[in-house]
Design a protein around this motif. Structure first.
Motif: not given
Length: 295
Positions: A181-188, A221-230, A271-278
């Protein structure tokens, strides 16, 4: 353009490019810094831009100040309001988003305003930032994060009335899910940063529009992930509160943040690597199509 000959030529060249880049990446794997330089150079060649290999200390200093303020405002709202209830979670997410918007606007004239080690990495791998500048920026972000968390520590009060736990990752579930989930949010976030602020087609767009898009991405990203891992999405933001919480030694959360740091780094960096590669793949494909069209 969709004639069989052109399609065949397109896919043949695309596969050739993929094989070449994959082979170079494999050769560079033992040395991560060398791999980053190779990827940065390849991406710069695709974009046709020259990346300054020097170090801009003003940009680096602005990264320190921006991260300090980002932690103070965003994590400060989490400390003050908590993230357990839906209403307060919405306010905290909004604070992080608006804080990102304001700080990106403030520092973007220096090509800075990254305020995120994952975004910095993505820009380095994508050829828009030199490796040396990227390393200095990340170091300054870490310093700013620790200073900002230290300032919050002074206002957090004693352990029995402490809300400093809020910005420290209360990991819910297994680490693999956290990385995903962190990877997806960071990719976004990184994909929005590439398209809104870096892409040549968007450079004519007003700076405020680019910063607004980035702020909205951070808010979502924060709206979705705050309950899981801040919501990490920025390893350099998570590091400071984790270290300060450990030093405070309050209750059973003193080591939570540090124990989760590997996942809070692995997910965003992926997520950062995937975004750069994309982005690199998109630019190479566009250049390839343009070369075929010119035939």
């Amino acid at each position: 353009w969709l004639k069989p000959k052109r399609l065949a030529l397109f896919w043949a060249r695309l596969l050739q490019l993929a094989r070449t880049h994959f082979r170079r990446a494999l050769l560079a794997l033992p040395n991560s810094a060398k791999m980053a330089m190779i990827m940065s150079s390849l991406a710069a060649n695709v974009s046709g831009e020259k990346v300054d290999s020097g170090i801009d200390l003003k940009m680096a200093f602005e990264e320190l100040i921006a991260m300090l303020l980002f932690v103070f405002v965003g994590c400060g709202s989490a400390c003050a309001l908590g993230t357990g209830e839906g209403e307060t979670r919405l306010v905290v997410a909004f604070t992080f988003g608006v804080g990102s918007l304001a700080l990106a606007w403030t520092a973007s004239h220096l090509a800075g305003g990254q305020v995120n080690g994952a975004v910095t990495l993505s820009l380095v791998l994508g050829g828009r930032l030199s490796v040396h500048q990227g390393v200095v920026n990340v170091a300054m972000q870490l310093a700013g994060c620790i200073i900002g968390a230290g300032v919050l520590n002074l206002a957090a009060g004693p352990c029995d009335a402490d809300r400093f736990r809020a910005p420290v990752a209360p990991v819910q579930g297994d680490s693999g899910r956290l990385v995903l989930i962190e990877g997806l949010a960071t990719f976004l976030l990184c994909a929005v940063a590439w398209e809104a602020a870096v892409s040549p087609s968007q450079r004519a767009v007003a700076r405020a529009s680019s910063c607004l898009a980035i702020g909205v991405a951070v808010f979502l990203a924060h709206l979705v992930l705050l309950p899981s891992d801040a919501c990490a999405i920025a390893p350099t933001r998570s590091f400071g509160p984790a270290v300060v919480a450990y030093l405070r030694g309050c209750g059973n959360y003193a080591e939570e943040g540090l124990q989760a740091m590997w996942a809070l780094c692995a997910g965003p960096l992926m997520g950062a690597v995937l975004a750069a590669g994309f982005n690199v793949a998109k630019e190479e494909t566009a250049a390839l199509i343009a070369s075929i069209d010119d035939m």
